[in-house]
Scaffold this active site. Structure first.
Site, mmCIF file in Angstrom:
data_model
loop_
_atom_site.group_PDB
_atom_site.id
_atom_site.type_symbol
_atom_site.label_atom_id
_atom_site.label_comp_id
_atom_site.label_asym_id
_atom_site.label_seq_id
_atom_site.Cartn_x
_atom_site.Cartn_y
_atom_site.Cartn_z
ATOM 1 N N GLN A 1 -32.704 17.302 40.635
ATOM 2 C CA GLN A 1 -33.539 17.069 39.465
ATOM 3 C C GLN A 1 -32.782 16.391 38.328
ATOM 4 O O GLN A 1 -33.351 16.097 37.280
ATOM 5 C CB GLN A 1 -34.117 18.399 38.975
ATOM 6 N N HIS B 1 -32.851 22.324 37.557
ATOM 7 C CA HIS B 1 -32.873 22.856 36.187
ATOM 8 C C HIS B 1 -31.772 22.297 35.293
ATOM 9 O O HIS B 1 -31.029 23.035 34.651
ATOM 10 C CB HIS B 1 -32.829 24.385 36.210
ATOM 11 N N GLU C 1 -44.088 28.074 29.478
ATOM 12 C CA GLU C 1 -44.182 28.538 28.103
ATOM 13 C C GLU C 1 -44.071 27.394 27.099
ATOM 14 O O GLU C 1 -43.362 26.420 27.335
ATOM 15 C CB GLU C 1 -43.064 29.540 27.793
ATOM 16 N N TYR D 1 -35.390 34.105 24.252
ATOM 17 C CA TYR D 1 -36.725 33.844 24.791
ATOM 18 C C TYR D 1 -36.975 34.545 26.121
ATOM 19 O O TYR D 1 -37.997 34.330 26.755
ATOM 20 C CB TYR D 1 -36.968 32.332 24.835
ATOM 21 N N TYR E 1 -41.495 32.172 43.689
ATOM 22 C CA TYR E 1 -42.302 31.257 44.502
ATOM 23 C C TYR E 1 -42.797 31.935 45.773
ATOM 24 O O TYR E 1 -43.831 31.566 46.319
ATOM 25 C CB TYR E 1 -41.499 29.998 44.835
#
Length: 373
Positions: free
Chosen positions: A90, A154, A248, A258, A269
């Site tokens: 990613q 990520h 979010e 958070y 998943y």
């Protein structure tokens, strides 16, 4: 500018499945439909974009190239002098943002996957370079997360500036949710704040804590891929991918936690639980969240726009469902939510252009401009 018009009218339809009430102010004028106008199809994965004062657009391709678009035409497919990004999973060349005083400084900021430094693999970095009118000079890395990891997921990452000229950027948890997000001595799962030259502000929340990453501004994040300053309040807002559910939207606060992965509205998943907790004292609740996940990517506040009644709204892209979401914000709360541009494709980024229109980067399709009806 003359762009190719996509013939499908993309209407604003329906409400999404999340806990946001419908706006009660029924006489507020709103744009009821938008048309997606193709600016250029010569982009594969337009991850980030920013607008030069003359209207030209600098677009980052995840594969590593910086593309310059002028009047709907690609005039340079590989602008030189930017980061040497590593395309891995990613990760790749991610966000791009102008300095707030770009007219004077010519600084442009980037986030990207870098293999420099400790460990094998890569980690997210923030850098800047000066625009000379055709390419970049003086490229400098301002912050590099560590250590590198061979994990492919990520990386984050988005960039935003606040009203005081501080630069904020995000790094995802890099797939290591058990160690990175809740530990302020480790990079990953954080939002960072720096001076524009990379210096660490003396009032950052963890500068006095031994061993802490001094650049960290907030923590407990999973994978923030949207960030923008709210022009109405000056606050920095961000959204992040949940796992299966639990995407979010948050207002980023100094030193705040958070919650990931201690609290979440998502599940694994596989369908198994991550935690039994959706709230805990000392951990922030989101402004809004999505179950099921929409896979949010890119976000922009509408301002000085051509869209009747939309200024102050927040626009979020959906990778999973191929639309954008319009969030009506009142007093930092979402009071209405609706889909726009349904069927446009996997939205990678959305930004306000300096011509008053929203621009949307779509994987495998290119760059679009949204025209109001």
């Amino acid at each position: 500018m003359h762009f190719k018009l996509v013939t499908t009218l993309i209407t604003v339809l329906g409400f999404l499945a999340c806990d946001t009430p419908e706006l009660n102010n029924s006489d507020q004028p709103t744009t009821k439909a938008v048309t997606a106008e193709l600016v250029t199809s010569e982009l594969a994965n337009p991850w980030g974009m920013t607008f030069l004062p003359n209207g030209d657009i600098l677009v980052t391709e995840k594969s590593g190239a910086i593309v310059r678009v002028s009047n709907g035409e690609v005039v340079n497919k590989d602008v030189k002098g930017g980061p040497n990004a590593i395309s891995r999973g990613q990760g790749g060349l991610l966000d791009i943002e102008l300095h707030p005083d770009f007219e004077s400084t010519k600084w442009v900021y980037f986030t990207f996957a870098s293999d420099e430094g400790e460990g094998s693999g890569a980690m997210t970095a923030l850098s800047r370079a000066q625009w000379n009118g055709e390419s970049f000079d003086n490229h400098t890395v301002l912050y590099k997360g560590s250590p590198n990891t061979r994990a492919g997921q990520h990386f984050g990452s988005r960039i935003a500036f606040d009203n005081d000229g501080y630069v904020y950027f995000s790094i995802g948890d890099r797939g290591n949710r058990d160690n990175n997000p809740q530990d302020i001595t480790r990079d990953g799962g954080k939002v960072y704040r720096l001076h524009d030259d990379g210096r660490i502000p003396t009032d950052n929340p963890f500068v006095s804590i031994d061993g802490a990453k001094k650049a960290v501004f907030s923590y407990g994040h999973r994978n923030p891929q949207g960030m923008a300053k709210n022009p109405m309040t000056g606050d920095i807002w961000a959204h992040e991918h949940g796992p299966r559910g639990g995407d979010e939207v948050n207002i980023i606060g100094k030193g705040k936690n958070y919650g990931w992965p201690v609290i979440t509205y998502g599940i694994n998943y596989s369908g198994s639980k991550i935690t039994d907790e959706q709230a805990r004292e000392g951990m922030e609740q989101p402004v809004t969240y999505w179950v099921p996940s929409i896979a949010p990517c890119g976000m922009a506040f509408v301002s000085n726009s051509k869209y009747t009644g939309w200024d102050g709204n927040l626009i979020v892209g959906s990778l999973k469902f191929s639309y954008l979401v319009r969030l009506v914000i009142e007093d930092d709360k979402v009071v209405k939510e609706e889909k726009i541009a349904e069927g446009i494709g996997r939205v990678r980024n959305v930004e306000m252009g300096n011509d008053g229109y929203l621009y949307v980067g779509v994987e495998g399709k290119g760059l679009y401009r949204l025209l109001p009806e």
